[in-house]
Design an enzyme around this catalytic site. Structure first.
Site, PDB file in Angstrom:
ATOM      1  N   SER A  40     -37.451 138.410  99.369  1.00  0.00           N
ATOM      2  CA  SER A  40     -38.121 139.571  99.964  1.00  0.00           C
ATOM      3  C   SER A  40     -39.614 139.256 100.033  1.00  0.00           C
ATOM      4  O   SER A  40     -40.423 139.824  99.325  1.00  0.00           O
ATOM      5  CB  SER A  40     -37.850 140.830  99.144  1.00  0.00           C
ATOM      6  N   HIS A 154     -31.749 141.292  96.970  1.00  0.00           N
ATOM      7  CA  HIS A 154     -31.259 140.370  95.943  1.00  0.00           C
ATOM      8  C   HIS A 154     -29.797 140.598  95.571  1.00  0.00           C
ATOM      9  O   HIS A 154     -29.283 139.947  94.675  1.00  0.00           O
ATOM     10  CB  HIS A 154     -32.105 140.497  94.668  1.00  0.00           C
ATOM     11  N   GLU A 163     -35.214 146.132  92.053  1.00  0.00           N
ATOM     12  CA  GLU A 163     -35.200 145.716  90.647  1.00  0.00           C
ATOM     13  C   GLU A 163     -35.362 146.893  89.690  1.00  0.00           C
ATOM     14  O   GLU A 163     -36.219 147.748  89.889  1.00  0.00           O
ATOM     15  CB  GLU A 163     -36.357 144.728  90.378  1.00  0.00           C
ATOM     16  N   GLU A 204     -31.389 137.335  90.440  1.00  0.00           N
ATOM     17  CA  GLU A 204     -32.202 137.119  89.244  1.00  0.00           C
ATOM     18  C   GLU A 204     -31.400 137.325  87.959  1.00  0.00           C
ATOM     19  O   GLU A 204     -31.968 137.456  86.880  1.00  0.00           O
ATOM     20  CB  GLU A 204     -33.431 138.031  89.278  1.00  0.00           C
ATOM     21  N   ASP A 240     -39.023 147.763  90.746  1.00  0.00           N
ATOM     22  CA  ASP A 240     -39.637 147.211  91.955  1.00  0.00           C
ATOM     23  C   ASP A 240     -38.797 147.710  93.116  1.00  0.00           C
ATOM     24  O   ASP A 240     -37.677 147.237  93.333  1.00  0.00           O
ATOM     25  CB  ASP A 240     -39.656 145.675  91.905  1.00  0.00           C
ATOM     26  N   GLU A 282     -43.351 149.193  91.293  1.00  0.00           N
ATOM     27  CA  GLU A 282     -43.897 148.131  92.150  1.00  0.00           C
ATOM     28  C   GLU A 282     -43.446 148.333  93.588  1.00  0.00           C
ATOM     29  O   GLU A 282     -42.297 148.703  93.837  1.00  0.00           O
ATOM     30  CB  GLU A 282     -43.404 146.778  91.610  1.00  0.00           C
ATOM     31  N   ASP A 309     -47.295 144.195  95.216  1.00  0.00           N
ATOM     32  CA  ASP A 309     -46.778 142.820  95.327  1.00  0.00           C
ATOM     33  C   ASP A 309     -46.939 142.359  96.777  1.00  0.00           C
ATOM     34  O   ASP A 309     -47.922 141.691  97.118  1.00  0.00           O
ATOM     35  CB  ASP A 309     -45.311 142.792  94.865  1.00  0.00           C
ATOM     36  N   LYS A 334     -48.118 135.999  91.897  1.00  0.00           N
ATOM     37  CA  LYS A 334     -47.150 134.922  92.146  1.00  0.00           C
ATOM     38  C   LYS A 334     -47.904 133.735  92.721  1.00  0.00           C
ATOM     39  O   LYS A 334     -48.504 133.841  93.801  1.00  0.00           O
ATOM     40  CB  LYS A 334     -46.115 135.390  93.177  1.00  0.00           C
ATOM     41  N   HIS A 362     -42.189 135.543  88.461  1.00  0.00           N
ATOM     42  CA  HIS A 362     -41.348 134.482  89.029  1.00  0.00           C
ATOM     43  C   HIS A 362     -41.029 134.834  90.476  1.00  0.00           C
ATOM     44  O   HIS A 362     -41.521 135.832  91.005  1.00  0.00           O
ATOM     45  CB  HIS A 362     -40.045 134.383  88.217  1.00  0.00           C
ATOM     46  N   LYS A 385     -42.770 139.201  84.550  1.00  0.00           N
ATOM     47  CA  LYS A 385     -41.361 139.447  84.897  1.00  0.00           C
ATOM     48  C   LYS A 385     -40.752 138.123  85.317  1.00  0.00           C
ATOM     49  O   LYS A 385     -41.323 137.389  86.119  1.00  0.00           O
ATOM     50  CB  LYS A 385     -41.203 140.532  85.962  1.00  0.00           C
TER      51      LYS A 385
HETATM   52  P1  PGA Z   1     -38.845 137.749  95.809  1.00  0.00           P
HETATM   53  O1  PGA Z   1     -38.677 139.035  94.915  1.00  0.00           O
HETATM   54  O2  PGA Z   1     -39.148 136.594  94.932  1.00  0.00           O
HETATM   55  O3  PGA Z   1     -37.536 137.652  96.530  1.00  0.00           O
HETATM   56  O4  PGA Z   1     -39.991 138.042  96.757  1.00  0.00           O
HETATM   57  C1  PGA Z   1     -39.488 139.304  93.824  1.00  0.00           C
HETATM   58  C2  PGA Z   1     -40.314 140.545  94.031  1.00  0.00           C
HETATM   59  O5  PGA Z   1     -40.236 141.204  95.093  1.00  0.00           O
HETATM   60  O6  PGA Z   1     -41.087 140.873  93.149  1.00  0.00           O
HETATM   61 ZN    ZN Z   2     -41.844 142.730  94.259  1.00  0.00          ZN
END
Ligand code: PGA
Ligand code: ZN
Length: 416
Positions: A40, A154, A163, A204, A240, A282, A309, A334, A362, A385
């Protein structure tokens, strides 16, 4: 000094190709790093270079490997390097495009992470200590956020939020926090399997039961926390939403089969935060719906952490603009969203200057690399996370945190 640069295509945790980079230093030591990948992803993330064509459905990374073993190798071996900023700036200049789309952020990020390991090695300190010194931060063991119920991009279920995470904020230390995550995860496994039968996992490692309402997920989590013998002061919940995934445009969100406008979605979050031990939200709104972010911030930023994010993509300038406009009080961090280690440090620094918290993260497609554990401890942001407390690519991060705590038992655990 780098005397050899090597790169190869490996598989990530979803079974798609990614890069592993190794740098050989003057004394023959090799430092290695590998690149994660999102599912995503935000529209403003630094760009990956993938091969296209037939093999691996176009996702091969041989072009990115060639960039590392060719141009980047020449650059790294051309001169002795003394700082990560110097290396990262040179990588950016070599690429020539701000989003790194020529060489690929999937190349630069592993090179930059390996280079950081090389520089840390040269000082004789562990990576997290080097990060703490370079960024001028107080090292701190972070609160782990275990993603134990999965939806969105996911998972194959109908749950729109991506999440649902356990956050042992009240744990005494890292080891206890990870124990809590593991114990609750296993209680949750029993609950989910007895309620829904054999349930699949998301990318995940969290469970993906056939539920569609966030409140069902939050009920399951709250019950599991209590059934495992913890209180909701010790272990809180973070979500999230990854709202890009259910945004219809024009301020409309499609949630559980119903259309909600911005106010209704904000009301919904406020309701969830009052019904459940929800401490952090998030990407509650889509990356380009700034109006939505502003509404949520005004409504509950005094009670709940609001994390950007996809909104920020670990870009210092975007974080600054979020602070100026009142979109959030925290930023997700990230490495591969921005493509280099030093720009990741810049993003954290700007968040801090604006009294925003950070959570190190991650990606849903991961490797066995545990760099982000050291990143979280060294920058002292107090939150990480890294997925469920299960599956090799997730637990290497958590296990590294426990190892650091063992090596330095005086480090404080908790939020910044
Ligand atoms: P992604 O998801 O690594 O698939 O982008 C993680 C997130 O959205 O925080
Ligand atoms: Zn996110």
């Amino acid at each position: 000094t780098v005397i050899a640069v090597d790169a190869e295509q490996i598989l990530d945790s979803r079974g798609w190709p990614t890069l592993q980079v190794s740098l050989t230093l003057h004394d023959g030591t090799t430092v290695v790093a590998s690149t994660p990948a999102g599912a995503s992803t935000g529209a403003f993330e630094a760009a990956e270079v993938r091969d296209g064509g037939h093999s691996f459905q176009g996702r091969g990374v041989h072009k990115a490997v060639a960039a590392v073993t060719g141009e980047i190798s020449e650059l790294l071996m051309s001169t002795p390097w003394t700082s990560i900023t110097e290396i990262d700036d040179a990588l950016r200049e070599l690429d020539g495009i701000p989003n790194l789309s020529r060489l690929g952020a999937n190349s630069t990020v592993a090179v930059s992470m390996a280079a950081a390991r090389g520089l840390a090695y040269a000082t004789g300190f562990p990576l997290y200590r080097w990060i703490s010194a370079v960024t001028g931060s107080t090292a701190l063991l972070p609160v782990p956020h275990f993603n134990v119920l999965n939806g969105g991009a996911h998972a194959a279920n109908e749950l729109d939020f991506q999440e649902f995470m356990l956050a042992p904020i009240g744990a005494a230390n890292e080891e206890h926090a990870i124990q809590a995550g593991s114990e609750i995860y296993h209680v949750l496994a029993n609950k989910v399997n007895s309620a829904y039968g054999g349930v699949g996992l998301g990318d995940e490692g969290g469970f993906a039961p056939p539920i569609s309402h966030p409140s069902e997920a939050l009920d399951l989590l709250t019950d599991a926390i209590l059934a495992a013998g913890y209180t909701t002061d010790q272990v809180k919940i973070a979500i999230d939403s990854a709202a890009n995934g259910f945004y219809r445009g024009d301020g409309v969100y499609r949630l559980g089969g119903k259309d909600l406008n911005r106010q209704q979605l904000a009301d919904y979050y406020v309701q969830l935060a009052s019904d459940y031990p929800l401490w952090s939200i998030e990407d509650g709104f889509a990356e380009d719906d700034h109006q939505g972010w502003g509404i949520l911030f005004d409504r509950i930023s005094d009670k709940v952490q609001i994390v950007g994010d996809d909104l920020y993509v670990t870009d210092a300038r975007r974080i600054q603009s979020g602070a100026d406009n009142g979109y959030s009080n925290a930023a997700l961090i990230k490495l591969n969203q921005i493509g280099t280690v030093s720009q990741t440090f810049d993003a954290i620094a700007v968040a801090r200057q604006n009294s925003m918290r950070c959570m190190i993260s991650h990606r849903s497609g991961e490797t066995g690399d545990d760099f982000i554990a050291d990143l979280a401890v060294g920058t002292g942001v107090g939150q990480i996370k890294a997925g469920a407390p299960a599956r090799g690519e997730r637990v290497v991060k958590y296990n590294r945190l426990m190892r650091i705590e063992k090596q330095e038992p005086t480090l404080r655990y908790g939020l910044e």
